[in-house]
Motif scaffolding. Structure first.
Motif, PDB file in Angstrom:
ATOM      1  N   THR A 135       0.848  -1.189   0.000  1.00  0.00           N
ATOM      2  CA  THR A 135       0.000   0.000   0.000  1.00  0.00           C
ATOM      3  C   THR A 135       0.884   1.240   0.000  1.00  0.00           C
ATOM      4  O   THR A 135       1.991   1.220   0.538  1.00  0.00           O
ATOM      5  CB  THR A 135      -0.920   0.028   1.231  1.00  0.00           C
ATOM      6  N   THR A 235      -1.510   0.640  -8.073  1.00  0.00           N
ATOM      7  CA  THR A 235      -2.456   1.435  -8.842  1.00  0.00           C
ATOM      8  C   THR A 235      -3.316   2.253  -7.883  1.00  0.00           C
ATOM      9  O   THR A 235      -3.578   1.842  -6.752  1.00  0.00           O
ATOM     10  CB  THR A 235      -3.375   0.549  -9.702  1.00  0.00           C
ATOM     11  N   GLN A 237      -6.311   3.737  -5.963  1.00  0.00           N
ATOM     12  CA  GLN A 237      -7.616   3.201  -5.563  1.00  0.00           C
ATOM     13  C   GLN A 237      -8.552   4.284  -5.046  1.00  0.00           C
ATOM     14  O   GLN A 237      -9.773   4.179  -5.193  1.00  0.00           O
ATOM     15  CB  GLN A 237      -7.436   2.146  -4.470  1.00  0.00           C
ATOM     16  N   LYS A 238      -7.982   5.341  -4.463  1.00  0.00           N
ATOM     17  CA  LYS A 238      -8.825   6.340  -3.812  1.00  0.00           C
ATOM     18  C   LYS A 238      -8.098   7.671  -3.759  1.00  0.00           C
ATOM     19  O   LYS A 238      -6.875   7.727  -3.693  1.00  0.00           O
ATOM     20  CB  LYS A 238      -9.183   5.876  -2.387  1.00  0.00           C
ATOM     21  N   ALA A 250      -2.898   4.106  -3.004  1.00  0.00           N
ATOM     22  CA  ALA A 250      -2.708   3.073  -4.019  1.00  0.00           C
ATOM     23  C   ALA A 250      -2.363   1.753  -3.340  1.00  0.00           C
ATOM     24  O   ALA A 250      -1.911   1.721  -2.195  1.00  0.00           O
ATOM     25  CB  ALA A 250      -1.594   3.473  -4.983  1.00  0.00           C
ATOM     26  N   ASN A 251      -2.580   0.646  -4.065  1.00  0.00           N
ATOM     27  CA  ASN A 251      -2.177  -0.649  -3.522  1.00  0.00           C
ATOM     28  C   ASN A 251      -1.961  -1.663  -4.633  1.00  0.00           C
ATOM     29  O   ASN A 251      -2.237  -1.408  -5.809  1.00  0.00           O
ATOM     30  CB  ASN A 251      -3.195  -1.164  -2.491  1.00  0.00           C
TER      31      ASN A 251
END
Length: 262
Positions: A135, A235, A237-238, A250-251
Motif C-alpha cells: 500500500t 495502482t 484506488q482512492k 494506491a495498492n
C-alpha cells in the motif's frame, strides 16, 4: 575453625563464576543485537536498491529509498525468510503525468506486508523478493493541482471532506466569485477525474441564462490528473481531499520487489 576457613574460598569462587557467566551473557546479548542490526541494514539496502531501480524504470525519480524492516527480533525473520512489514519512504517523488506535465509528491509512503525474502536472495542479490500486499499514500499539493486547471485566481481547498473551488469569473459583464465542490473518481490508468458538476454565484439571479453560464464554468474547471506510474505495481484506488492537498491511496497484491517483476 579450619572447616569455616575452607568454605570461604569456595563461596568466593562461586561468586566469581557467577559474575563471569553474567558478563559472558551480556557480551552474547550485545553481539546478538549488533548482528541483528547489521543483518537488518543489509536487507534494507538490498530492498532499497531494487525499489530505486523500479522507480527509475517507471521514468520517475525520488531520493534514495529509506527502508525500515519492522518487527523484532529481526534475525528470527531472516531465518524464516518471512517479514511482517517493510516501510519504504520515497521522498521528493515525481513522475510524468502526460502533456509535458509532472506530478510531485513530497513523500510517497509505501508499506509492504507479508514479505518473502529468502536468506540466499539477500546474500546473493539473485532470486525473488515478494510481498503479499503493498500500500502507498502520497499527497499532491493544491498548487500543483491548480496548475492543471490553467486559469488564474482559482483556489482549491478541502471543505467538509470534499474538494472545494473558489474562482473569479465574468458573468453578465460583472466580476463575481463562484464556489463549488467536485466529485472525485478514479478511472483506469491511474487517472483521477475531478468534476465540478455545479457552481454557485451569490448575488446573481437564479435564471436559466446564469445557470447555463455557471454550468459551462463548471466544465472548464473540471480536469483529469494522470498520476505517474507508481513502483511496485501499485495502482490508485482512492483520492481524498485534505488540508494539504489531494491524498492519493494506491495498492497492489502479490507484488515482486525485483526489477524483473515490474
Amino acid at each position: 575453625m579450619a572447616e569455616v576457613y575452607e568454605q570461604r574460598p569456595r563461596r568466593r569462587r562461586g561468586r566469581r563464576l557467577l559474575i563471569v557467566l553474567v558478563v559472558l551473557l551480556l557480551i552474547l546479548l550485545a553481539l546478538a543485537v549488533v548482528a541483528d542490526r547489521v543483518g537488518a541494514a543489509v536487507a534494507e539496502r538490498v530492498i532499497g536498491d531494487r525499489v530505486a531501480e523500479q522507480v527509475a524504470d517507471k521514468g520517475a525519480s525520488s531520493d534514495a529509498p529509506d527502508v525500515t524492516i519492522e518487527g523484532v527480533p529481526f534475525l528470527t525473520q531472516v531465518a524464516s525468510g518471512e517479514y511482517q512489514e517493510i516501510k519504504i519512504e520515497l521522498r521528493n517523488f515525481s513522475g510524468p503525468a502526460g502533456n509535458g506535465q509532472t506530478i510531485k509528491m513530497p513523500l510517497l509512503d509505501v508499506r509492504a506486508q507479508d514479505v518473502n525474502a529468502p536468506l540466499d536472495t539477500l546474500r546473493s542479490g539473485n532470486g525473488d523478493i515478494t510481498a503479499g500486499t503493498v500500500t502507498g499514500t502520497g499527497t499532491v499539493d493544491y498548487a500543483t493541482v491548480t496548475d492543471l486547471i490553467g486559469r488564474d485566481g482559482v483556489k482549491l481547498a478541502e471543505n467538509d471532506g470534499k474538494l472545494a473551488v473558489t474562482a473569479p469569473v465574468q458573468v453578465l459583464q460583472q466580476s463575481v466569485t463562484v464556489n463549488g465542490t467536485a466529485k472525485l473518481t478514479v478511472a483506469d490508468g491511474n487517472v483521477v477525474q475531478v468534476r465540478f458538476e455545479t457552481l454557485d454565484a451569490p448575488g446573481l439571479p437564479n435564471i436559466p441564462l446564469v445557470q447555463n453560464l455557471l454550468n459551462n464554468f463548471a466544465k472548464q474547471f473540471s480536469f483529469d490528473i494522470k498520476v505517474p506510474e507508481l513502483p511496485l505495481q501499485m495502482t490508485v484506488q482512492k483520492v481524498q481531499p485534505t488540508a494539504d492537498g489531494l491524498v492519493i491511496a494506491a495498492n497492489a497484491d502479490d507484488v515482486s520487489l525485483n526489477t524483473g517483476g515490474i
